[in-house]
Scaffold this active site. Sequence first.
Site, short mmCIF file in Angstrom:
data_model
loop_
_atom_site.label_atom_id
_atom_site.label_comp_id
_atom_site.label_asym_id
_atom_site.label_seq_id
_atom_site.Cartn_x
_atom_site.Cartn_y
_atom_site.Cartn_z
N GLU A 1 48.83 19.87 36.57
CA GLU A 1 49.68 20.45 35.51
C GLU A 1 48.87 20.80 34.26
O GLU A 1 49.40 21.42 33.34
CB GLU A 1 50.80 19.48 35.16
CG GLU A 1 50.39 18.18 34.49
CD GLU A 1 49.94 17.10 35.47
OE1 GLU A 1 49.90 15.91 35.04
OE2 GLU A 1 49.62 17.42 36.63
N GLU B 1 33.17 6.36 36.72
CA GLU B 1 33.01 7.80 36.81
C GLU B 1 33.44 8.40 35.47
O GLU B 1 34.63 8.43 35.14
CB GLU B 1 33.87 8.39 37.94
CG GLU B 1 33.66 9.89 38.09
CD GLU B 1 34.58 10.50 39.15
OE1 GLU B 1 34.16 11.47 39.80
OE2 GLU B 1 35.70 10.00 39.33
N CYS C 1 33.27 16.27 40.84
CA CYS C 1 33.02 15.05 41.60
C CYS C 1 31.65 15.06 42.25
O CYS C 1 31.20 14.02 42.73
CB CYS C 1 34.11 14.84 42.65
SG CYS C 1 34.07 16.04 44.00
N PHE D 1 42.39 19.02 38.24
CA PHE D 1 42.23 20.03 37.19
C PHE D 1 40.87 20.69 37.19
O PHE D 1 40.71 21.80 36.69
CB PHE D 1 42.50 19.42 35.81
CG PHE D 1 41.39 18.50 35.31
CD1 PHE D 1 40.24 19.00 34.73
CD2 PHE D 1 41.51 17.12 35.42
CE1 PHE D 1 39.22 18.16 34.28
CE2 PHE D 1 40.51 16.27 34.97
CZ PHE D 1 39.36 16.80 34.39
N SER E 1 40.76 11.30 41.42
CA SER E 1 40.06 10.06 41.12
C SER E 1 40.31 9.02 42.21
O SER E 1 41.29 9.09 42.96
CB SER E 1 40.54 9.50 39.77
OG SER E 1 41.89 9.07 39.87
N LYS F 1 50.81 21.20 45.10
CA LYS F 1 51.11 20.64 43.79
C LYS F 1 49.80 20.60 43.02
O LYS F 1 49.01 19.67 43.12
CB LYS F 1 51.70 19.23 43.92
CG LYS F 1 52.60 18.79 42.73
CD LYS F 1 51.93 18.80 41.37
CE LYS F 1 50.98 17.64 41.20
NZ LYS F 1 50.39 17.62 39.80
#
Length: 500
Positions: free
Chosen positions: A177, A383, A282, A150, A227, A174
């Site tokens: 969402e 994280e 990240c 995201f 992640s 993909k």
Amino acid sequence: MTKTVNHWIGGKTVEGASGNWGPVTDPATGAVTTRVALASAEEVDAAVAAAKAAYATWGTSSLAQRTTVLFKYRALLDAHRDEIAALITAEHGKVHSDALGEVARGLEIVELACGITVQLKGELSTQVSNRVDVAAIRQPLGVVAGITPFNFPAMVPMWMFPLAIACGNTFVLKPSEKDPSAANLLAELASQAGLPDGVLNVVHGDKVAVDALLEHPDVAAVSFVGSTPIAKYIHTTASANGKRVQALGGAKNHMLVLPDADLDAAADAAVSAAYGSAGERCMAISAVVAVGAIGDELVQKIRERAEKIKIGPGNDPTSEMGPLITAAHRDKVASYVTGAAAQGAEVVLDGTGYTVDGHEDGHWIGLSLLDKVSTDSDAYRDEIFGPVLCVLRADTYEEGVRLINDSPFGNGTAIYTRDGGAARRFQLEVQAGMVGVNVPIPVPVGYHSFGGWKDSLFGDHHIYGNDGVHFYTRGKVVTTRWPDPSEAPAGVDLGFPRNH
């Protein structure tokens, strides 16, 4: 009225048929603005089938045909920068300037793909034996898939599919969402640029869609950014199904600040690298390691700068930081700050409980700064993926490097120093895939590859650059022997003298 985001399959919008829908919120208001279709396994099958059918011709298309489309695509993306960025801001929450920067970094990879003719050149050795030549070539894999996070809903997909399709593959994306609209616009613009139907497909969904891609026999490779726990799952599951995998995971990126560093420059860098994009990246610097006696002064300089950051809606030109993606994520980030003092940290800035007037239901959190953080605390080990900066103390350079190398993550790291010798040692000794010297976020330019070490990467290939080209192609070696024309069978005259 709530907007609906459907799939993009075979060059057109395909309405969701599973009956399952996900909510997409405006992070600045907390209001649900969109519903996104969540694909069934059958809908994923349809996308893969469209990609497989398109591969029959795209996989053997000329490099000239592919690059012609990509040059047109690059121009369309450039013309629609603001529109793409507005979608990112509306669904992710980041400020418009940050969203524009994301689009610009994605465009770098489109530009790399435009020059794929150079990247795909093979090798030739002649006369390795008598009249024997050996050629090494690279060919596409077939249908490949990308599963993206995201936090960069346009950039990370553009790290994948432009290079994949330039190499001759077809692609099923993909996206997250949580902010799906940018992906559909990227696909629509590719179609406008002349990309044949089915070469790029977008299916929205959750774990059902992810698992369908990981298990699908017609998907040859999977690219993932997200992640570390999910990266491990992607790598294990896709590999078990015989797929090539590059799975980029999480991070805990450190900035080592030596006593000789320009502390003003280091503080500026720490603030921008820790709090930019609300810390949801990240490559964020989430841990500063202050060496020697500079810790107190550095923390004060960071605090002074952090307190001046203006937080507000991403579409407000005066905002420097926006909200977090969801209320649940905001609450999780806040929990690390509220629990920090009990685990020994000094809470210099507490951003929990922050709200913006007129947008009280938005997913707001302020900037948090934790000092004297221990390496066994939750705020350091996990994280956080939010605007929380931990400061740790080290007596020496060696202690600081050891602290960094003891982390299970190895994505990016940075050193701030005026000493070239120390910087040289650091870049060789630190265990991370990307290193910055007086550069806080060392994301490589498009023609170098992006990727970490240790628990920040699963698979052998980094993303984009030369590694990206190698990931989306496979090598073939051809050994050839042709008889000399003078050895042609009797009765066949090729116009060459039969005797020398």
